[in-house]
Design an enzyme around this catalytic site. Structure first.
Site, mmCIF file in Angstrom:
data_model
loop_
_atom_site.group_PDB
_atom_site.id
_atom_site.type_symbol
_atom_site.label_atom_id
_atom_site.label_comp_id
_atom_site.label_asym_id
_atom_site.label_seq_id
_atom_site.Cartn_x
_atom_site.Cartn_y
_atom_site.Cartn_z
ATOM 1 N N TYR A 167 1.106 9.176 -9.616
ATOM 2 C CA TYR A 167 1.519 10.645 -9.293
ATOM 3 C C TYR A 167 2.848 10.706 -10.061
ATOM 4 C CZ TYR A 167 -2.259 11.187 -5.785
ATOM 5 O OH TYR A 167 -3.383 11.414 -5.137
ATOM 6 N N ASP A 227 0.856 -1.087 0.130
ATOM 7 C CA ASP A 227 -0.084 0.068 -0.162
ATOM 8 C C ASP A 227 0.950 1.159 -0.046
ATOM 9 O OD1 ASP A 227 -2.796 0.800 -0.096
ATOM 10 O OD2 ASP A 227 -2.729 1.802 1.530
HETATM 11 P P1 IMP Z 1 -2.241 1.969 -3.819
HETATM 12 O O1 IMP Z 1 -1.107 1.751 -3.231
HETATM 13 O O2 IMP Z 1 -2.589 1.080 -4.946
HETATM 14 O O3 IMP Z 1 -3.596 1.997 -2.931
HETATM 15 O O4 IMP Z 1 -2.047 3.375 -4.410
HETATM 16 C C1 IMP Z 1 -2.306 4.635 -3.752
HETATM 17 C C2 IMP Z 1 -2.354 5.706 -5.020
HETATM 18 O O5 IMP Z 1 -0.945 5.965 -5.154
HETATM 19 C C3 IMP Z 1 -2.849 5.684 -6.366
HETATM 20 O O6 IMP Z 1 -3.467 6.741 -6.742
HETATM 21 C C4 IMP Z 1 -1.726 5.248 -7.239
HETATM 22 O O7 IMP Z 1 -1.970 5.381 -8.492
HETATM 23 C C5 IMP Z 1 -0.639 5.974 -6.482
HETATM 24 N N1 IMP Z 1 0.629 5.273 -6.635
HETATM 25 C C6 IMP Z 1 1.110 3.891 -6.100
HETATM 26 N N2 IMP Z 1 2.439 3.737 -6.382
HETATM 27 C C7 IMP Z 1 2.815 4.775 -7.131
HETATM 28 C C8 IMP Z 1 3.808 5.031 -7.887
HETATM 29 O O8 IMP Z 1 4.961 4.084 -7.644
HETATM 30 N N3 IMP Z 1 4.301 6.079 -8.289
HETATM 31 C C9 IMP Z 1 3.025 7.025 -8.486
HETATM 32 N N4 IMP Z 1 1.924 7.017 -7.998
HETATM 33 C C10 IMP Z 1 1.801 5.734 -7.276
#
Ligand code: IMP
Length: 200
Positions: free
Chosen positions: A157, A75
Site C-alpha cells: 500500500y 505481521d
Molecule cells: P503481511 O504482513 O505480509 O501479511 O502484509 C499484509 C499486507 O500489507 C500486504 O498486502 C502487504 O503488501 C502490505 N504491507 C505490509 N507491509 C507493508 C509496508 O511496509 N508498506 C505497504 N504495504 C505493506
C-alpha cells in the site's frame, strides 16, 4: 550470531536487513524452509506468533544450528479509521484471493471515495522466539490515504500511504526515510533495543 526473519517477502527482507544492519539476517529461503504458512489468525498478534512458531519449531526439528540466536516474524496491517480499522489483519487478501497489491490499492481508493476522513495507520507486530520463549513488540506510523497512487518505490500500500509530517507517499520517499519512520522500523528498533540487546 545469525537471526532468522520468517518471511519470503523480498521487500520486507530488504527493509529488515537495512534497518538491523550489521546484524546477519537469514530469510526463509536461506534456511531451506519452503512451506506455506496458513495465516489463519484473526489478529496481527496471532498471525505474527503463528509464523514465528512454525519456523522456530521447524528449525528445532532440524536440530537447531547453534549459530542461530532466534526467529522473528512480522505481521502488518493497514488500519483505516473511516472503515473502523479495516482492512487490518486482512490487508493482504482484502480484494480477494490470490493476494494482489494493485487490486487492494484500488479497493482502498474506492472505499474512501468522497470521504473526508482519510486518516489511517500501519501497524506491525513482531514476534521474537528463542530458547527462552516468545516476546512481542509493535510499531505504528500514523498518516493518511492519498486520493491517487504516486511514487515508484516501496511495495503493498506504499503508493497510497502519506505518513504524518510528509506530503508524499511512502513510495515517493527515499527508502532511507521510509526505513527511518515506518511501522516496521519502529517495531524493529523496539526488537533491537528491548529484546536483542538483553540477549547479548
Ligand atoms: P503481511 O504482513 O505480509 O501479511 O502484509 C499484509 C499486507 O500489507 C500486504 O498486502 C502487504 O503488501 C502490505 N504491507 C505490509 N507491509 C507493508 C509496508 O511496509 N508498506 C505497504 N504495504 C505493506
Amino acid at each position: 550470531m545469525k537471526t532468522v526473519f520468517a518471511s519470503n517477502n523480498v521487500h520486507k527482507l530488504e527493509e529488515v536487513r537495512k534497518i538491523l544492519y550489521p546484524m546477519e539476517i537469514l530469510g526463509l529461503r536461506d534456511i531451506g524452509f519452503h512451506h506455506e504458512i496458513d495465516e489463519k489468525g484473526t489478529t496481527l498478534e496471532a498471525n505474527s506468533l503463528l509464523k514465528a512458531q512454525v519456523v522456530w519449531q521447524w528449525l528445532v526439528g532440524q536440530g537447531l544450528d547453534t549459530d542461530i540466536s532466534g526467529v522473528f516474524a512480522d505481521d502488518t496491517g493497514l488500519e483505516i479509521a473511516a472503515l473502523n480499522g479495516a482492512p487490518g489483519v486482512y490487508s493482504a487478501r482484502w480484494a480477494g484471493e490470490p493476494s494482489d497489491d494493485g487490486r487492494n490499492r484500488q479497493k482502498a481508493l474506492a472505499s474512501l471515495m468522497g470521504m473526508q476522513d482519510r486518516s489511517a495507520r500501519f501497524r506491525t507486530v513482531i514476534t521474537w522466539i528463542d530458547v527462552d520463549g516468545a516476546q512481542q513488540v509493535e510499531g505504528i506510523v500514523e498518516g493518511r490515504i492519498a486520493t491517487a497512487e504516486s511514487g515508484a518505490g516501496g511495495f503493498g500500500y506504499d503508493s497510497l500511504f502519506i505518513p504524518q509530517g510528509h506530503n508524499t507517499t511512502f513510495a515517493a520517499l527515499p527508502a532511507t526515510e521510509k526505513n527511518r519512520i515506518s511501522h516496521r522500523a519502529r517495531a524493529l528498533c523496539a526488537l533491537r533495543d528491548t529484546i536483542l540487546t538483553n540477549n547479548d
